[in-house]
Motif scaffolding. Structure first.
Motif, PDB file in Angstrom:
ATOM      1  N   THR A  60      34.425  47.376  30.699  1.00 46.08           N
ATOM      2  CA  THR A  60      35.491  46.710  29.947  1.00 46.08           C
ATOM      3  C   THR A  60      36.242  45.725  30.828  1.00 46.08           C
ATOM      4  O   THR A  60      36.553  44.603  30.409  1.00 46.08           O
ATOM      5  CB  THR A  60      36.479  47.747  29.385  1.00 46.08           C
ATOM      6  N   ARG A  63      34.129  42.638  31.378  1.00 43.87           N
ATOM      7  CA  ARG A  63      34.122  41.781  30.188  1.00 43.87           C
ATOM      8  C   ARG A  63      35.423  40.990  30.087  1.00 43.87           C
ATOM      9  O   ARG A  63      35.429  39.816  29.721  1.00 43.87           O
ATOM     10  CB  ARG A  63      33.916  42.624  28.923  1.00 43.87           C
ATOM     11  N   LEU A  64      36.534  41.667  30.386  1.00 42.56           N
ATOM     12  CA  LEU A  64      37.835  40.999  30.336  1.00 42.56           C
ATOM     13  C   LEU A  64      37.913  39.866  31.348  1.00 42.56           C
ATOM     14  O   LEU A  64      38.369  38.761  31.033  1.00 42.56           O
ATOM     15  CB  LEU A  64      38.952  42.017  30.590  1.00 42.56           C
ATOM     16  N   GLU A  66      35.379  38.209  32.735  1.00 46.81           N
ATOM     17  CA  GLU A  66      34.447  37.151  32.350  1.00 46.81           C
ATOM     18  C   GLU A  66      34.990  36.331  31.184  1.00 46.81           C
ATOM     19  O   GLU A  66      34.872  35.100  31.160  1.00 46.81           O
ATOM     20  CB  GLU A  66      33.092  37.766  31.984  1.00 46.81           C
ATOM     21  N   SER A  67      35.594  37.016  30.214  1.00 44.63           N
ATOM     22  CA  SER A  67      36.177  36.325  29.072  1.00 44.63           C
ATOM     23  C   SER A  67      37.316  35.406  29.516  1.00 44.63           C
ATOM     24  O   SER A  67      37.441  34.273  29.034  1.00 44.63           O
ATOM     25  CB  SER A  67      36.687  37.342  28.052  1.00 44.63           C
ATOM     26  N   SER A  68      38.142  35.886  30.436  1.00 43.84           N
ATOM     27  CA  SER A  68      39.263  35.083  30.932  1.00 43.84           C
ATOM     28  C   SER A  68      38.764  33.866  31.691  1.00 43.84           C
ATOM     29  O   SER A  68      39.304  32.756  31.533  1.00 43.84           O
ATOM     30  CB  SER A  68      40.157  35.944  31.827  1.00 43.84           C
ATOM     31  N   ARG A  69      37.751  34.055  32.543  1.00 41.59           N
ATOM     32  CA  ARG A  69      37.201  32.919  33.290  1.00 41.59           C
ATOM     33  C   ARG A  69      36.600  31.877  32.348  1.00 41.59           C
ATOM     34  O   ARG A  69      36.763  30.670  32.553  1.00 41.59           O
ATOM     35  CB  ARG A  69      36.127  33.402  34.271  1.00 41.59           C
ATOM     36  N   LYS A  70      35.914  32.362  31.311  1.00 45.83           N
ATOM     37  CA  LYS A  70      35.322  31.440  30.342  1.00 45.83           C
ATOM     38  C   LYS A  70      36.405  30.645  29.620  1.00 45.83           C
ATOM     39  O   LYS A  70      36.277  29.424  29.452  1.00 45.83           O
ATOM     40  CB  LYS A  70      34.481  32.220  29.331  1.00 45.83           C
ATOM     41  N   ARG A  71      37.475  31.344  29.228  1.00 48.72           N
ATOM     42  CA  ARG A  71      38.565  30.667  28.515  1.00 48.72           C
ATOM     43  C   ARG A  71      39.258  29.656  29.420  1.00 48.72           C
ATOM     44  O   ARG A  71      39.595  28.548  28.969  1.00 48.72           O
ATOM     45  CB  ARG A  71      39.567  31.699  27.994  1.00 48.72           C
ATOM     46  N   GLU A  74      37.184  26.566  29.478  1.00 45.99           N
ATOM     47  CA  GLU A  74      37.336  25.790  28.242  1.00 45.99           C
ATOM     48  C   GLU A  74      38.636  24.992  28.257  1.00 45.99           C
ATOM     49  O   GLU A  74      38.667  23.828  27.840  1.00 45.99           O
ATOM     50  CB  GLU A  74      37.302  26.720  27.037  1.00 45.99           C
TER      51      GLU A  74
END
Length: 306
Positions: A60, A63-64, A66-71, A74
């Motif tokens: 978890t 995932r958090l 990775e999601s933050s880095r992706k955002r 963007e």
């Protein structure tokens, strides 16, 4: 014009934080700095809670992250495309939001830190009052709190002043955050012993004469204050009004339709420096425009020029 750089925009990745990110990028573009640093802080206490509650905490957490880095990527791409500026770094830290923001600003020797006024992120609301307050108390850099959608550059700026060094620093920095604005310096005064004079039965005409004398003296101080700061190409106006400080500031903000209020952070002692004055606090809470707080040491700490 002296450029403001580096600019650090801290974001909780929420839709509300878009305003702060966009305003920071707009400032970087308008002032020619063309560089911006993005910071996102994941709360370590929230992560620790996840580790205890989630059956697969490591997965978890990854995932958090990775999601933050992706955002962040963007956001970086969107700001670069829209404003034509370079986002120099996108940084993801874990810790307490206020501590990490201050530490990162010091590390980069930032001249301006930009925060959103409200939060709403996945892990924790980072910028709901208390975090802004904590950052402001610890930060030795100018702090811009963004409340409004940044549709245009700042063109109408209101600077409440008391003729102190803190007020001078606030005015000087206000003159640096825009390339084409009208800046209004506002001094609000209350006549010493006014209530006691009335309760003592002093003739009303005598009180009026006393008030007029104080007003005239304050206008002289304002003219001197403005003359010390006048710079070719920058429009400055000084206004002196009698009344309760917050009430007058709020009314003048509305009358001028101000885009930005710039205030000095006062403090004669270490304890005073850690606590904002009641007027500044009320303005930050109730103003319907952006707020920029500049301490007397901000420009020296950030390596700024006068």
């Amino acid at each position: 014009m002296v450029l403001i750089k580096p600019i650090v925009a801290a974001t909780d990745l929420s839709p509300n934080a878009n305003r702060a990110e966009a305003r920071a990028a707009l400032l970087a573009h308008e002032l020619g700095g063309e560089s911006l640093h993005l910071l996102h802080v994941i709360d370590n206490i929230a992560l620790e809670t996840l580790r205890h509650l989630d059956p697969s905490p490591l997965e978890t957490e990854q995932r958090l992250m990775e999601s933050s880095r992706k955002r962040l990527g963007e956001i970086e791409h969107g700001l670069s495309e829209k404003y034509g500026i370079q986002v120099v770094t996108t940084t993801l830290n874990v810790g307490r939001a206020d501590t990490e923001i201050v530490r990162y600003a010091e590390l980069l020797d930032a001249e301006l830190v930009v925060l959103g006024a409200h939060g709403g992120g996945f892990v924790r609301d980072l910028f709901v009052g208390s975090t802004v307050d904590k950052v402001l108390r610890k930060l030795s850099r100018p702090l811009l709190v963004v409340k409004c959608e940044p549709q245009v550059p700042y063109r109408k700026i209101l600077v409440p002043v008391d003729f102190s060094d803190s007020s001078r620093q606030a005015m000087r920095f206000a003159m640096r955050v825009t390339s084409d604005a009208h800046i209004t310096a506002l001094h609000v005064f209350e006549v010493p012993l006014h209530t006691k004079l009335r309760s003592a039965g002093i003739d009303y005409k005598m009180i009026q004469f006393y008030e007029a004398e104080v007003h005239a003296q304050k206008k002289i101080e304002m003219r001197r204050f403005i003359s010390e700061l006048e710079t070719p190409g920058i429009s400055l106006t000084g206004i002196v009004e009698q009344g309760a400080a917050f009430d007058v500031i709020h009314k003048k903000m509305q009358a001028l339709d101000a885009h930005l209020i710039v205030m000095g952070k006062h403090g004669q002692t270490e304890q005073d420096e850690m606590l904002l004055g009641s007027v500044t606090t009320r303005v930050m809470q109730e103003a319907n425009c952006d707020i920029l707080i500049v301490s007397a040491s901000s420009l020296q700490a950030a390596g700024g020029q006068e």
